[in-house]
Scaffold this motif. Structure first.
Motif, PDB file in Angstrom:
ATOM      1  N   SER A  44     -43.991 -10.445  25.157  1.00 58.42           N
ATOM      2  CA  SER A  44     -45.283 -10.132  25.782  1.00 58.42           C
ATOM      3  C   SER A  44     -45.759  -8.767  25.316  1.00 58.42           C
ATOM      4  O   SER A  44     -44.983  -7.969  24.782  1.00 58.42           O
ATOM      5  CB  SER A  44     -45.162 -10.130  27.312  1.00 58.42           C
ATOM      6  OG  SER A  44     -44.405  -9.014  27.738  1.00 58.42           O
ATOM      7  N   CYS A  45     -47.036  -8.512  25.585  1.00 57.72           N
ATOM      8  CA  CYS A  45     -47.594  -7.185  25.317  1.00 57.72           C
ATOM      9  C   CYS A  45     -47.017  -6.187  26.317  1.00 57.72           C
ATOM     10  O   CYS A  45     -46.730  -5.045  25.984  1.00 57.72           O
ATOM     11  CB  CYS A  45     -49.114  -7.251  25.450  1.00 57.72           C
ATOM     12  SG  CYS A  45     -49.960  -5.702  25.132  1.00 57.72           S
ATOM     13  N   THR A  46     -46.843  -6.641  27.551  1.00 57.37           N
ATOM     14  CA  THR A  46     -46.268  -5.788  28.585  1.00 57.37           C
ATOM     15  C   THR A  46     -44.905  -5.256  28.133  1.00 57.37           C
ATOM     16  O   THR A  46     -44.609  -4.066  28.265  1.00 57.37           O
ATOM     17  CB  THR A  46     -46.124  -6.584  29.903  1.00 57.37           C
ATOM     18  OG1 THR A  46     -47.376  -7.208  30.191  1.00 57.37           O
ATOM     19  CG2 THR A  46     -45.719  -5.699  31.052  1.00 57.37           C
ATOM     20  N   TRP A 102     -56.767  -4.115  32.742  1.00 55.83           N
ATOM     21  CA  TRP A 102     -55.871  -5.089  33.343  1.00 55.83           C
ATOM     22  C   TRP A 102     -54.576  -4.375  33.698  1.00 55.83           C
ATOM     23  O   TRP A 102     -54.162  -3.434  33.013  1.00 55.83           O
ATOM     24  CB  TRP A 102     -55.638  -6.260  32.352  1.00 55.83           C
ATOM     25  CG  TRP A 102     -54.644  -7.283  32.837  1.00 55.83           C
ATOM     26  CD1 TRP A 102     -53.612  -7.840  32.124  1.00 55.83           C
ATOM     27  CD2 TRP A 102     -54.594  -7.900  34.127  1.00 55.83           C
ATOM     28  NE1 TRP A 102     -52.929  -8.738  32.900  1.00 55.83           N
ATOM     29  CE2 TRP A 102     -53.508  -8.791  34.136  1.00 55.83           C
ATOM     30  CE3 TRP A 102     -55.352  -7.759  35.290  1.00 55.83           C
ATOM     31  CZ2 TRP A 102     -53.157  -9.550  35.252  1.00 55.83           C
ATOM     32  CZ3 TRP A 102     -55.003  -8.508  36.419  1.00 55.83           C
ATOM     33  CH2 TRP A 102     -53.920  -9.403  36.380  1.00 55.83           C
ATOM     34  N   ALA A 137     -51.600  -4.954  33.269  1.00 56.36           N
ATOM     35  CA  ALA A 137     -50.506  -4.992  32.290  1.00 56.36           C
ATOM     36  C   ALA A 137     -50.421  -3.702  31.473  1.00 56.36           C
ATOM     37  O   ALA A 137     -49.354  -3.373  30.961  1.00 56.36           O
ATOM     38  CB  ALA A 137     -50.662  -6.181  31.362  1.00 56.36           C
ATOM     39  N   SER A 138     -51.535  -2.977  31.339  1.00 56.70           N
ATOM     40  CA  SER A 138     -51.491  -1.718  30.585  1.00 56.70           C
ATOM     41  C   SER A 138     -50.868  -0.602  31.425  1.00 56.70           C
ATOM     42  O   SER A 138     -50.325   0.351  30.881  1.00 56.70           O
ATOM     43  CB  SER A 138     -52.899  -1.287  30.166  1.00 56.70           C
ATOM     44  OG  SER A 138     -53.526  -2.306  29.435  1.00 56.70           O
ATOM     45  N   VAL A 189     -57.084   1.630  25.487  1.00 60.05           N
ATOM     46  CA  VAL A 189     -57.167   0.173  25.561  1.00 60.05           C
ATOM     47  C   VAL A 189     -58.539  -0.235  25.034  1.00 60.05           C
ATOM     48  O   VAL A 189     -59.558   0.210  25.557  1.00 60.05           O
ATOM     49  CB  VAL A 189     -56.993  -0.327  27.011  1.00 60.05           C
ATOM     50  CG1 VAL A 189     -56.964  -1.853  27.044  1.00 60.05           C
ATOM     51  CG2 VAL A 189     -55.738   0.251  27.640  1.00 60.05           C
ATOM     52  N   ASP A 236     -53.422  -0.022  23.141  1.00 61.22           N
ATOM     53  CA  ASP A 236     -53.201  -1.376  23.638  1.00 61.22           C
ATOM     54  C   ASP A 236     -54.322  -2.212  23.039  1.00 61.22           C
ATOM     55  O   ASP A 236     -55.467  -2.159  23.486  1.00 61.22           O
ATOM     56  CB  ASP A 236     -53.234  -1.401  25.171  1.00 61.22           C
ATOM     57  CG  ASP A 236     -52.978  -2.802  25.718  1.00 61.22           C
ATOM     58  OD1 ASP A 236     -53.117  -3.776  24.955  1.00 61.22           O
ATOM     59  OD2 ASP A 236     -52.655  -2.918  26.919  1.00 61.22           O
ATOM     60  N   ALA A 272     -54.381  -5.530  22.730  1.00 60.39           N
ATOM     61  CA  ALA A 272     -54.222  -6.938  23.127  1.00 60.39           C
ATOM     62  C   ALA A 272     -55.541  -7.707  23.060  1.00 60.39           C
ATOM     63  O   ALA A 272     -55.551  -8.905  22.810  1.00 60.39           O
ATOM     64  CB  ALA A 272     -53.653  -7.014  24.540  1.00 60.39           C
ATOM     65  N   GLU A 273     -56.640  -6.993  23.285  1.00 61.01           N
ATOM     66  CA  GLU A 273     -57.940  -7.666  23.328  1.00 61.01           C
ATOM     67  C   GLU A 273     -58.742  -7.402  22.059  1.00 61.01           C
ATOM     68  O   GLU A 273     -59.927  -7.714  21.999  1.00 61.01           O
ATOM     69  CB  GLU A 273     -58.714  -7.176  24.567  1.00 61.01           C
ATOM     70  CG  GLU A 273     -57.921  -7.415  25.842  1.00 61.01           C
ATOM     71  CD  GLU A 273     -58.597  -6.894  27.105  1.00 61.01           C
ATOM     72  OE1 GLU A 273     -59.734  -6.399  27.016  1.00 61.01           O
ATOM     73  OE2 GLU A 273     -57.968  -6.990  28.170  1.00 61.01           O
ATOM     74  N   SER A 314     -51.015  -8.828  22.514  1.00 59.47           N
ATOM     75  CA  SER A 314     -50.600  -9.963  23.340  1.00 59.47           C
ATOM     76  C   SER A 314     -51.018 -11.257  22.672  1.00 59.47           C
ATOM     77  O   SER A 314     -52.133 -11.348  22.143  1.00 59.47           O
ATOM     78  CB  SER A 314     -51.260  -9.883  24.718  1.00 59.47           C
ATOM     79  OG  SER A 314     -51.013 -11.089  25.436  1.00 59.47           O
ATOM     80  N   HIS A 363     -50.759 -14.104  24.537  1.00 57.14           N
ATOM     81  CA  HIS A 363     -50.908 -14.984  25.694  1.00 57.14           C
ATOM     82  C   HIS A 363     -51.963 -16.047  25.378  1.00 57.14           C
ATOM     83  O   HIS A 363     -52.825 -15.818  24.520  1.00 57.14           O
ATOM     84  CB  HIS A 363     -51.333 -14.122  26.894  1.00 57.14           C
ATOM     85  CG  HIS A 363     -51.530 -14.902  28.141  1.00 57.14           C
ATOM     86  ND1 HIS A 363     -52.784 -15.180  28.652  1.00 57.14           N
ATOM     87  CD2 HIS A 363     -50.641 -15.480  28.972  1.00 57.14           C
ATOM     88  CE1 HIS A 363     -52.641 -15.907  29.756  1.00 57.14           C
ATOM     89  NE2 HIS A 363     -51.366 -16.098  29.969  1.00 57.14           N
ATOM     90  N   LYS A 371     -55.677 -15.239  24.649  1.00 56.51           N
ATOM     91  CA  LYS A 371     -56.096 -14.240  23.659  1.00 56.51           C
ATOM     92  C   LYS A 371     -56.625 -14.890  22.377  1.00 56.51           C
ATOM     93  O   LYS A 371     -56.451 -16.090  22.168  1.00 56.51           O
ATOM     94  CB  LYS A 371     -54.926 -13.291  23.358  1.00 56.51           C
ATOM     95  CG  LYS A 371     -54.425 -12.537  24.598  1.00 56.51           C
ATOM     96  CD  LYS A 371     -55.413 -11.505  25.130  1.00 56.51           C
ATOM     97  CE  LYS A 371     -55.271 -11.170  26.584  1.00 56.51           C
ATOM     98  NZ  LYS A 371     -54.148 -10.385  26.984  1.00 56.51           N
ATOM     99  N   GLY A 425     -46.377 -14.176  24.256  1.00 56.52           N
ATOM    100  CA  GLY A 425     -45.832 -13.433  23.123  1.00 56.52           C
ATOM    101  C   GLY A 425     -46.563 -12.131  22.946  1.00 56.52           C
ATOM    102  O   GLY A 425     -47.605 -11.896  23.570  1.00 56.52           O
TER     103      GLY A 425
HETATM  104  C1  PLP Z   1     -53.491  -9.595  28.049  1.00 48.53           C
HETATM  105  C2  PLP Z   1     -53.325  -8.147  28.078  1.00 48.53           C
HETATM  106  C3  PLP Z   1     -52.083  -7.556  28.277  1.00 48.53           C
HETATM  107  C4  PLP Z   1     -50.886  -8.331  28.716  1.00 48.53           C
HETATM  108  O1  PLP Z   1     -50.354  -9.119  27.766  1.00 48.53           O
HETATM  109  P1  PLP Z   1     -49.054  -9.973  28.088  1.00 48.53           P
HETATM  110  O2  PLP Z   1     -48.702 -10.546  26.768  1.00 48.53           O
HETATM  111  O3  PLP Z   1     -49.459 -10.995  29.101  1.00 48.53           O
HETATM  112  O4  PLP Z   1     -48.032  -9.034  28.605  1.00 48.53           O
HETATM  113  C5  PLP Z   1     -51.962  -6.185  28.150  1.00 48.53           C
HETATM  114  N1  PLP Z   1     -53.018  -5.417  27.873  1.00 48.53           N
HETATM  115  C6  PLP Z   1     -54.230  -5.944  27.717  1.00 48.53           C
HETATM  116  C7  PLP Z   1     -55.362  -5.024  27.379  1.00 48.53           C
HETATM  117  C8  PLP Z   1     -54.430  -7.322  27.821  1.00 48.53           C
HETATM  118  O5  PLP Z   1     -55.658  -7.828  27.687  1.00 48.53           O
END
Ligand code: PLP
Length: 368
Positions: A56-58, A83, A85-86, A128, A154, A156-157, A178, A180, A183, A190
């Protein structure tokens, strides 16, 4: 009419054939084959030296912060609009997330607020790239440099987002991604840790392998307490196919965004910005109603739902959540969130569906 989801992965015969191969043959001596391929392909896409695939990104963020030495008593600065998770990995390490306000035009962290929030305890700044929108990296990097504080991304997006020639996630001390299912590219669950810093890479590599250092020859001999955030070979196989298709996936997101931008331009809204010299991956097309306009986002979401369309609320300020301390001094964050809605953007969405969504939104505004 079928329900319109806000996100959904794009899975083709390629993903299916790689996953089938991995689950059929990817065991024993070959149990890491797709993981290595996935890391290499992603590194190439991003233009970085090192990558470690994670579950995961987390997890990637947790290990990266740990490798930087973030620990109890430390502070890590990030934007209030995010979110969870950051922020959560900061707390896993006993450190404190410091939420600062965002810029009204990018919805990303405000560099001036970052500078004002720095204390002797500040150990890192997390940039982020919200919904694909890029942070003001030049200013953040300058602040980081001046204060000897690493700037982390971060991303992820932000698959597909490019900041003056550099891909999001490849610019800071390290980047996290991420994969997920929601995404732009997915492996189901992942993530990825990326960096150009060899020392940091080796630290995270050790942490990611239950604390077993790369050169350690003694079997089952961890040199430190590490983590277990590995991706599986089958997930990595899906990832290999997604990276091969990444330009197509990014182009799809951009095509969808352009449609909304064009169709909704008469409305009193702004959408994800794309400043000169940058490209936005537009993970999530977002409409932000102008502050002067009274807007009931719940009513719009209800209207969409009645038509079997998934809308999504813009992220709440994290400092509003019960486990943190309210910080209404972050006035931009506290005024933005209720004006924003994320629009459906799954890869295979059809133009007729996009047109339906746009018409419903326009109708909602016309009704007043
Ligand atoms: C989706 C997301 C995460 C979390 O990702 P995971 O893979 O679910 O842990 C973290 N940071 C941001 C900015 C996200 O959009």
């Amino acid at each position: 009419m079928a329900k319109i989801h806000y996100t959904k992965p794009s899975i083709t015969e390629l993903e299916i054939s790689y996953a089938t191969d991995a689950v059929t043959h990817g065991w024993g001596d070959r149990c890491y084959e797709y993981i290595g391929r996935f890391e290499n392909a992603f590194k190439q896409h991003l233009g970085v030296s090192y990558a470690i695939a994670t579950s995961s990104c987390t997890g990637a963020m947790h290990m990266g912060l740990a490798a930087l030495g973030v620990a109890a008593g430390d502070e890590v600065i990030l934007a209030d609009i995010n979110w969870i998770a950051s922020a959560a990995p900061i707390t896993y390490l006993g450190a404190t997330p410091v939420f600062v306000d965002v810029l009204a035009n990018s919805w990303c962290i405000d560099p001036q607020q970052v500078e004002a929030a720095i204390t002797p305890q500040t150990k890192a700044i997390i940039a982020v790239h919200l919904y694909g929108n890029l942070c003001a990296m030049d200013q953040l990097l300058a602040i980081g440099k001046k204060n000897h504080i690493p700037v982390i991304e971060d991303a992820a997006e932000a698959i597909g987002s490019i900041w003056h020639g550099q891909r999001a996630g490849s610019i800071g001390a390290f980047g996290t991604f991420s994969f997920h299912g929601t995404k732009t590219m997915t492996t189901g669950e992942g993530g990825m840790f990326v960096t150009n810093d060899q020392e940091l890479y080796e630290k995270v590599l050790t942490l990611s392998n239950h604390g077993r250092a790369k050169g350690q020859t003694k079997q089952f001999w961890p040199d430190a307490i590490g983590f277990k955030y590995k991706i599986s070979n089958v997930q990595a196989a899906i990832g290999c196919a997604q990276v091969e298709r990444i330009e197509e996936l990014i182009a799809g997101k951009r095509r969808i965004f352009e449609f909304y931008r064009e169709k909704l331009q008469q409305l009193p809204i702004t959408m994800n910005p794309e400043p000169l010299g940058t490209q936005n991956g537009y993970w999530m097309p977002t409409m932000m109603v102008e502050p002067s306009v009274v807007f009931d986002r719940e009513a719009l979401l209800r209207t969409l739902k009645e038509n079997d369309i998934d809308g999504r609320v813009f992220f709440w300020p994290l400092s509003m959540l019960p486990m943190f301390t309210e910080k209404s001094a972050n006035t931009v964050s506290y005024s933005l969130y209720s004006q924003g809605v994320n629009l459906p953007s799954f890869h295979e969405i059809e133009y007729t569906q996009l047109a339906t969504i746009a018409d419903i939104i326009i109708g909602f505004f016309e009704k007043g």
